[in-house]
Scaffold this motif. Structure first.
Motif, PDB file in Angstrom:
ATOM      1  N   LEU A   1       0.733  -1.175   0.249  1.00 51.86           N
ATOM      2  CA  LEU A   1      -0.250  -0.470  -0.048  1.00 51.86           C
ATOM      3  C   LEU A   1       1.071   1.118   0.208  1.00 51.86           C
ATOM      4  O   LEU A   1       1.642   1.467   0.898  1.00 51.86           O
TER       5      LEU A   1
ATOM      6  N   GLN B   1       0.309   5.309  -0.077  1.00 51.26           N
ATOM      7  CA  GLN B   1      -0.370   6.771  -0.206  1.00 51.26           C
ATOM      8  C   GLN B   1       0.438   7.963  -0.118  1.00 51.26           C
ATOM      9  O   GLN B   1       0.677   8.765  -0.050  1.00 51.26           O
ATOM     10  N   TYR B   2      -0.869   8.424  -1.069  1.00 48.77           N
ATOM     11  CA  TYR B   2      -0.559   9.868  -1.960  1.00 48.77           C
ATOM     12  C   TYR B   2      -1.904  10.784  -1.487  1.00 48.77           C
ATOM     13  O   TYR B   2      -3.511  10.756  -1.157  1.00 48.77           O
TER      14      TYR B   2
ATOM     15  N   TYR C   1      -6.140  10.773   1.293  1.00 45.81           N
ATOM     16  CA  TYR C   1      -5.528  10.112   1.178  1.00 45.81           C
ATOM     17  C   TYR C   1      -6.390   9.107  -0.069  1.00 45.81           C
ATOM     18  O   TYR C   1      -7.132   8.848  -0.646  1.00 45.81           O
TER      19      TYR C   1
ATOM     20  N   SER D   1      -4.960   5.498  -2.274  1.00 43.16           N
ATOM     21  CA  SER D   1      -3.968   4.742  -1.994  1.00 43.16           C
ATOM     22  C   SER D   1      -3.709   3.502  -3.343  1.00 43.16           C
ATOM     23  O   SER D   1      -4.685   3.278  -3.701  1.00 43.16           O
TER      24      SER D   1
ATOM     25  N   VAL E   1      -2.607   0.064  -4.099  1.00 45.47           N
ATOM     26  CA  VAL E   1      -2.616  -1.263  -3.622  1.00 45.47           C
ATOM     27  C   VAL E   1      -2.266  -2.310  -4.735  1.00 45.47           C
ATOM     28  O   VAL E   1      -3.381  -2.978  -4.879  1.00 45.47           O
TER      29      VAL E   1
ATOM     30  N   GLU F   1      -1.660   3.270   9.272  1.00 44.79           N
ATOM     31  CA  GLU F   1      -2.004   1.914   9.229  1.00 44.79           C
ATOM     32  C   GLU F   1      -3.022   1.440   9.458  1.00 44.79           C
ATOM     33  O   GLU F   1      -3.120   0.373   8.674  1.00 44.79           O
TER      34      GLU F   1
ATOM     35  N   ILE G   1      -5.965   3.014   7.610  1.00 42.09           N
ATOM     36  CA  ILE G   1      -5.991   2.688   5.827  1.00 42.09           C
ATOM     37  C   ILE G   1      -6.356   1.615   5.718  1.00 42.09           C
ATOM     38  O   ILE G   1      -7.057   1.206   5.225  1.00 42.09           O
TER      39      ILE G   1
ATOM     40  N   PRO H   1       4.739   9.103  -1.889  1.00 42.48           N
ATOM     41  CA  PRO H   1       4.218   8.150  -1.166  1.00 42.48           C
ATOM     42  C   PRO H   1       4.464   9.383   0.184  1.00 42.48           C
ATOM     43  O   PRO H   1       5.623  10.262  -0.047  1.00 42.48           O
TER      44      PRO H   1
END
Length: 239
Positions: free
Chosen positions: A18, A20-21, A46, A48, A50, A162, A165, A220
């Motif tokens: 994963l 995240q941006y 965010y 993600s 994945v 974490e 998400i 990210p």
């Protein structure tokens, strides 16, 4: 074997990579299903990227020949929906890529998701002190998301990014101008592997459209690797 009441699909999600941006709110609003709102982490919205393996897939309790194990890569963002007095935290998929046309047909037809079928492959290298996962797919050219991590997983810390998400347990999809589809996903709390390094070789514009092309040029905010678990996808509803 038959599925538990209310369960549409069971499987395992394993070795979830994963990334995240942070994305501007205005970009995501056009993808927002009716009656939901964006969910933020410390003021950031965010998306993600994945990549993971779908394994031991059973539809309504039955294996589907040649569709038991396969890769998936998706781009998703985070929302919440107020159902009575309860806030449900969920995800919305911009696109989900899989290598099997039948999976794409079922997901797009039943759940009105945005699946695409492309050539895919993966690499898992498990050593005593190191774990490497790499998810690859071909859209005009080959793209990949690779992580090298410690071999020993750790518990997810309460209140962490974490946790935010990984603990969104609902999926939401816009199916009409003022209509949304909802389905639940059940799984236990996951563990994560401490990251050593990662490589993201992805053209976001080709894969996800011009709205996300700028991600080609940014790093990210976070990357992690989750072990995953057995999961159950519940039959959905519409509102």
């Amino acid at each position: 074997m038959t599925a538990k009441k209310g369960v549409f699909l069971t499987a395992e999600w394993r070795k979830l990579a994963l990334a995240q941006y942070a994305v501007e709110e205005q970009i995501l609003l056009k993808y927002l299903p009716p009656h939901t709102e964006l969910d933020s982490w410390n003021g950031k919205y965010y998306v993600s990227l994945v990549g993971f393996m779908f394994m031991n897939v059973k539809l309504l309790g039955f294996n589907i020949p040649f569709h038991t194990n396969f890769e998936e890569v998706n781009l998703r963002f985070y929302v919440r929906y107020k159902d009575g007095k309860e806030w449900k935290r969920g995800v919305v998929f911009v696109k989900e890529i899989v290598p099997l046309p039948a999976i794409t047909f079922v997901a797009n037809t039943i759940y009105k998701e945005k699946y695409q079928t492309l050539p895919m492959k993966h690499v898992w290298v498990e050593q005593e002190n190191q774990l490497e996962v790499d998810y690859l797919w071909k859209s005009e050219t080959w793209h990949n998301f690779q992580i090298t991590a410690n071999a020993k997983p750790e518990e997810i810390a309460p209140g962490s990014e974490e946790e935010f998400i990984t603990e969104h347990y609902w999926g939401y999809t816009k199916i009409a101008r003022n209509k949304t589809s909802e389905y639940g996903v059940e799984h236990p709390r996951w563990q994560v592997y401490p990251i050593k390094s990662y490589k993201i070789n992805v053209n976001f514009g080709i894969n996800y459209g011009n709205d996300f092309a700028f991600l080609n040029h940014v790093e990210p905010d976070s990357v992690f690797l989750a072990e995953g678990s057995e999961i159950s996808v519940l039959k959905g509803k519409r509102f």
